[in-house]
Design an enzyme around this catalytic site. Sequence first.
Site, mmCIF file in Angstrom:
data_model
loop_
_atom_site.group_PDB
_atom_site.id
_atom_site.type_symbol
_atom_site.label_atom_id
_atom_site.label_comp_id
_atom_site.label_asym_id
_atom_site.label_seq_id
_atom_site.Cartn_x
_atom_site.Cartn_y
_atom_site.Cartn_z
ATOM 1 N N LYS A 74 0.857 -1.183 -0.079
ATOM 2 C CA LYS A 74 -0.007 0.021 0.064
ATOM 3 C C LYS A 74 0.887 1.155 -0.084
ATOM 4 O O LYS A 74 0.431 2.353 0.362
ATOM 5 C CB LYS A 74 -1.004 0.120 1.249
ATOM 6 C CG LYS A 74 -1.904 -1.226 1.321
ATOM 7 C CD LYS A 74 -2.760 -1.375 2.497
ATOM 8 C CE LYS A 74 -3.513 -2.347 2.419
ATOM 9 N NZ LYS A 74 -4.202 -2.855 3.738
ATOM 10 N N THR A 138 8.647 -13.127 -6.175
ATOM 11 C CA THR A 138 7.261 -13.099 -6.029
ATOM 12 C C THR A 138 6.950 -14.631 -5.981
ATOM 13 O O THR A 138 7.835 -15.368 -6.873
ATOM 14 C CB THR A 138 6.470 -12.416 -7.078
ATOM 15 O OG1 THR A 138 5.070 -13.100 -7.080
ATOM 16 C CG2 THR A 138 6.978 -12.654 -8.449
ATOM 17 N N ILE A 139 6.219 -15.278 -5.137
ATOM 18 C CA ILE A 139 5.704 -16.555 -5.243
ATOM 19 C C ILE A 139 5.219 -16.920 -6.560
ATOM 20 O O ILE A 139 5.143 -18.203 -7.087
ATOM 21 C CB ILE A 139 5.153 -17.129 -4.098
ATOM 22 C CG1 ILE A 139 3.573 -16.227 -4.006
ATOM 23 C CG2 ILE A 139 5.843 -16.928 -2.704
ATOM 24 C CD1 ILE A 139 2.652 -16.802 -3.148
ATOM 25 N N ASP A 140 4.440 -15.790 -6.967
ATOM 26 C CA ASP A 140 3.750 -16.297 -8.315
ATOM 27 C C ASP A 140 4.537 -16.404 -9.687
ATOM 28 O O ASP A 140 4.062 -17.008 -10.554
ATOM 29 C CB ASP A 140 3.143 -14.734 -8.830
ATOM 30 C CG ASP A 140 1.994 -14.457 -7.591
ATOM 31 O OD1 ASP A 140 1.691 -15.119 -6.464
ATOM 32 O OD2 ASP A 140 1.702 -13.276 -7.694
ATOM 33 N N ARG A 175 -13.845 -38.848 -2.078
ATOM 34 C CA ARG A 175 -14.415 -37.280 -2.378
ATOM 35 C C ARG A 175 -13.762 -36.651 -3.570
ATOM 36 O O ARG A 175 -12.460 -37.386 -3.752
ATOM 37 C CB ARG A 175 -14.217 -36.661 -1.016
ATOM 38 C CG ARG A 175 -15.121 -36.960 0.020
ATOM 39 C CD ARG A 175 -14.671 -36.283 1.354
ATOM 40 N NE ARG A 175 -15.570 -36.375 2.421
ATOM 41 C CZ ARG A 175 -15.537 -35.906 3.663
ATOM 42 N NH1 ARG A 175 -14.064 -35.747 4.202
ATOM 43 N NH2 ARG A 175 -16.507 -36.155 4.687
ATOM 44 N N MET A 182 -2.821 -19.691 -4.411
ATOM 45 C CA MET A 182 -2.311 -18.301 -4.757
ATOM 46 C C MET A 182 -1.573 -18.337 -6.233
ATOM 47 O O MET A 182 -1.488 -19.236 -6.818
ATOM 48 C CB MET A 182 -1.571 -17.432 -3.994
ATOM 49 C CG MET A 182 -2.259 -17.008 -2.707
ATOM 50 S SD MET A 182 -1.335 -16.019 -1.429
ATOM 51 C CE MET A 182 -2.270 -15.338 -0.631
ATOM 52 N N GLY A 183 -1.260 -16.955 -6.767
ATOM 53 C CA GLY A 183 -0.602 -16.829 -7.888
ATOM 54 C C GLY A 183 -1.107 -15.661 -8.751
ATOM 55 O O GLY A 183 -0.411 -15.562 -9.811
ATOM 56 N N ARG A 279 -14.790 -31.296 -1.052
ATOM 57 C CA ARG A 279 -14.348 -30.419 -0.238
ATOM 58 C C ARG A 279 -13.420 -29.557 -0.595
ATOM 59 O O ARG A 279 -12.707 -29.828 -1.635
ATOM 60 C CB ARG A 279 -13.707 -31.249 0.977
ATOM 61 C CG ARG A 279 -14.645 -32.191 1.893
ATOM 62 C CD ARG A 279 -15.618 -31.309 2.884
ATOM 63 N NE ARG A 279 -16.323 -32.332 3.816
ATOM 64 C CZ ARG A 279 -17.533 -32.784 3.507
ATOM 65 N NH1 ARG A 279 -18.034 -32.725 2.246
ATOM 66 N NH2 ARG A 279 -18.288 -33.375 4.137
ATOM 67 N N HIS A 285 -1.975 -17.780 2.471
ATOM 68 C CA HIS A 285 -0.778 -17.225 2.904
ATOM 69 C C HIS A 285 0.089 -18.345 3.619
ATOM 70 O O HIS A 285 1.432 -17.962 3.850
ATOM 71 C CB HIS A 285 -0.853 -16.098 4.146
ATOM 72 C CG HIS A 285 -1.625 -14.935 3.229
ATOM 73 N ND1 HIS A 285 -2.785 -14.933 3.316
ATOM 74 C CD2 HIS A 285 -0.844 -13.771 2.786
ATOM 75 C CE1 HIS A 285 -3.178 -13.626 2.492
ATOM 76 N NE2 HIS A 285 -2.145 -13.085 2.250
HETATM 77 O O1 F6P Z 1 1.759 -11.517 -5.350
HETATM 78 C C1 F6P Z 1 1.886 -12.555 -4.408
HETATM 79 C C2 F6P Z 1 0.478 -12.874 -3.791
HETATM 80 O O2 F6P Z 1 0.575 -13.879 -2.601
HETATM 81 C C3 F6P Z 1 -0.486 -13.418 -4.685
HETATM 82 O O3 F6P Z 1 -0.238 -14.780 -5.131
HETATM 83 C C4 F6P Z 1 -1.849 -13.047 -4.152
HETATM 84 O O4 F6P Z 1 -2.854 -12.843 -4.966
HETATM 85 C C5 F6P Z 1 -1.442 -11.875 -3.428
HETATM 86 O O5 F6P Z 1 0.154 -11.685 -3.169
HETATM 87 C C6 F6P Z 1 -2.166 -11.674 -2.061
HETATM 88 O O6 F6P Z 1 -1.735 -10.522 -1.624
HETATM 89 P P1 F6P Z 1 -2.238 -9.958 0.021
HETATM 90 O O7 F6P Z 1 -1.334 -10.852 0.918
HETATM 91 O O8 F6P Z 1 -2.016 -8.459 0.155
HETATM 92 O O9 F6P Z 1 -3.788 -10.561 0.201
#
Ligand code: F6P
Length: 362
Positions: A74, A138-140, A175, A182-183, A279, A285
Amino acid sequence: MQRIGVLTGGGDCPGLNCVIRAITKTVMTEYGATVVGVEDGFEGLVDGRMRELGNSDVSGIISLGGTILGTSNKGDPWHFPVTGADQSVTITDASAQAMAHYRQWELDCLVAVGGDGTMNIAGKLAGLGANLVGVPKTIDNDLAATDLTFGHETAVAVATEAIDRLHTTASSHHRVMVIEVMGRYAGWIALRAGLGGGADIILIPEIPFTWEGVFRKVLSRSRHGKRFSIVCVAEGAKLPEGGEVVKAYDSKRTDAKQLGGVGAFVAQRITEGTGLETRVTVLGHLLRGGSPVPSDRVLATRFGVLAGHLAAQRRYGLMAALHGSRVEPVPIKDAIAGLKLVTRDDELVQVAKSVGTSFGEV
Ligand code: F6P
């Protein structure tokens, strides 16, 4: 004596402390420079919250997740949220303030460790006269100009282990298990964890899926005696009826959209469409927290050492990047030219299809 600033911006990810450690050790021992850590990303630059880092600050942090400097998504100086007395939020341009603190702290250069948002801001600060060096994180793994970002391997390892664990409970209860990872707008985590964990269906933003395609795969497995299925869905996967599932909007963030919730949607539709018990597990996170895996520690350290050399040698406007097995500098502007997304003809997609994984296409 040079003064080199370091900040970590955007979402945290495993390996950030390895970078801070590597930069600090490299520029202190090899160039006799002073390192200034900026707290909470660009937010700290705008507020002037910084501190000098010494050997004791970076000692013993190689295995530590998160970032000792703090981070924020932010703090974009050009989109800086200011909260008024009545709690209303006004978005302001605080770039002049950020530059004033850069000068006040007599920085020769700032090393910005972050993803596409951070690199964008780094490029804009360079336009105002600051000297920038970038380190991609970045994890992405969606940053152009580098084959890999550190943090990604850790996220994939956590997600793969989760899929392994879901397999045993899924098969015991017959199931369908949906796992949401995330990503953001890229499907790399879902694709690589889905492949590594042997998911039956992988749903990613880059490959449109249909409900029919998903139901067909699940039902055909049932018909062939496999009475369970694992569906790995990326948070940014687009629903057949259109659009991503957005959990919330936050105007203070550089990207206001907070993705999340697609897993529950997919699970509900599978139950309705197949009659099978379903499920959902949302990893969220968990993918970002905790210790980096060894390969992330090594990559982050290589990036940090190169960034330290670039900064101390006044080779500005460059970002450390991995190309094949080599770590080398690339222009920061190349990193923000566009997101690196999965393509339909990616070898990993083809490999997944060859082992019977469905992407929910008909
Ligand atoms: O860019 C890294 C990331 O973990 C994304 O995979 C995810 O969409 C975003 O950040 C989540 O951000 P925040 O922790 O601000 O919710």
